[in-house]
Enzyme design. Structure first.
Site, mmCIF file in Angstrom:
data_model
loop_
_atom_site.group_PDB
_atom_site.id
_atom_site.type_symbol
_atom_site.label_atom_id
_atom_site.label_comp_id
_atom_site.label_asym_id
_atom_site.label_seq_id
_atom_site.Cartn_x
_atom_site.Cartn_y
_atom_site.Cartn_z
ATOM 1 N N GLY A 33 0.846 -1.193 0.000
ATOM 2 C CA GLY A 33 0.000 0.000 0.000
ATOM 3 C C GLY A 33 0.879 1.240 0.000
ATOM 4 N N SER A 107 6.151 -1.856 -1.872
ATOM 5 C CA SER A 107 6.257 -2.812 -2.993
ATOM 6 C C SER A 107 5.273 -2.435 -4.101
ATOM 7 C CB SER A 107 6.048 -4.253 -2.515
ATOM 8 O OG SER A 107 4.958 -4.409 -1.647
#
Length: 198
Positions: A33, A107
């Site tokens: 996120g 990520s």
């Protein structure tokens, strides 16, 4: 005939041995996120609840990875990929030891998350999307990072000057602008199937 170059692996205790000792199954909860979405807050709350229930858990996040094993990496595309690769390799060791492992990293691309999934293993990798909208993440901006990125002081900042690719089919999505940390934890506990008596 191929010689076994790593014979120690044949003599080490198995993952099943470790899980039996701990009375739990190792799993990887990969939180993804935007910055400020609540990944670390939810991870810490989940860790405390799992600990309360007698379950061993380990959080991996930027603070304990970027200052240690990945201290020499920057934020270029190659360094970000290497950051995730190393995290996944370390996470696999924890999971193989029977530990409930939480990775709390932006990520930002599907490629990065697929790399982690491939290293850790499909069966153990559970992608948890902390789906808090950009506007809310930016409103929180506790570190002032979004403001700096908007002024051009931070290059390649995810969500502003670098893309974030939301997961297509996460195992679970949690929006911390709609759910409290306790509500997120309750959903994660249910997702993990943790016995109420633990």
């Amino acid at each position: 005939m191929t010689e076994n170059l790593y014979p120690i692996f044949d003599r080490m205790m198995t993952r099943a041995d470790k899980e039996q000792l701990l009375g739990q199954r190792g799993v990887m909860l990969w939180f993804t996120g935007l910055s400020g979405s609540g990944k670390s807050t939810v991870a810490i709350a989940l860790e405390r609840e799992l600990h309360r229930r007698g379950l061993l858990c380990r959080i991996l996040d930027g603070d304990n990875i970027r200052t240690g094993i990945n201290a020499g990496l920057g934020f270029s595309a190659d360094d970000r990929r290497e950051n995730i690769r190393r995290i996944a390799e370390v996470a696999r060791l924890f999971v193989d030891t029977g530990i409930i492992t939480i990775a709390a990293f932006i990520s930002p691309t599907e490629e990065m998350r697929a790399l982690a999934r491939d290293i850790i293993g499909e069966a153990d990798f559970k992608e948890i999307y902390i789906s808090t909208p950009l506007e809310e993440c930016e409103r929180r901006d506790v570190k002032g990072l979004y403001a700096k990125a908007r002024r051009g002081e931070i290059r390649h900042f995810t969500g502003i000057s670098a893309p974030f690719e939301p997961p297509v089919s996460p195992a679970l999505a949690l929006d911390t602008s709609q759910l409290s940390p306790d509500e997120c934890v309750a959903r994660l506990i249910a997702f993990l199937g943790v016995d109420e008596n633990r």
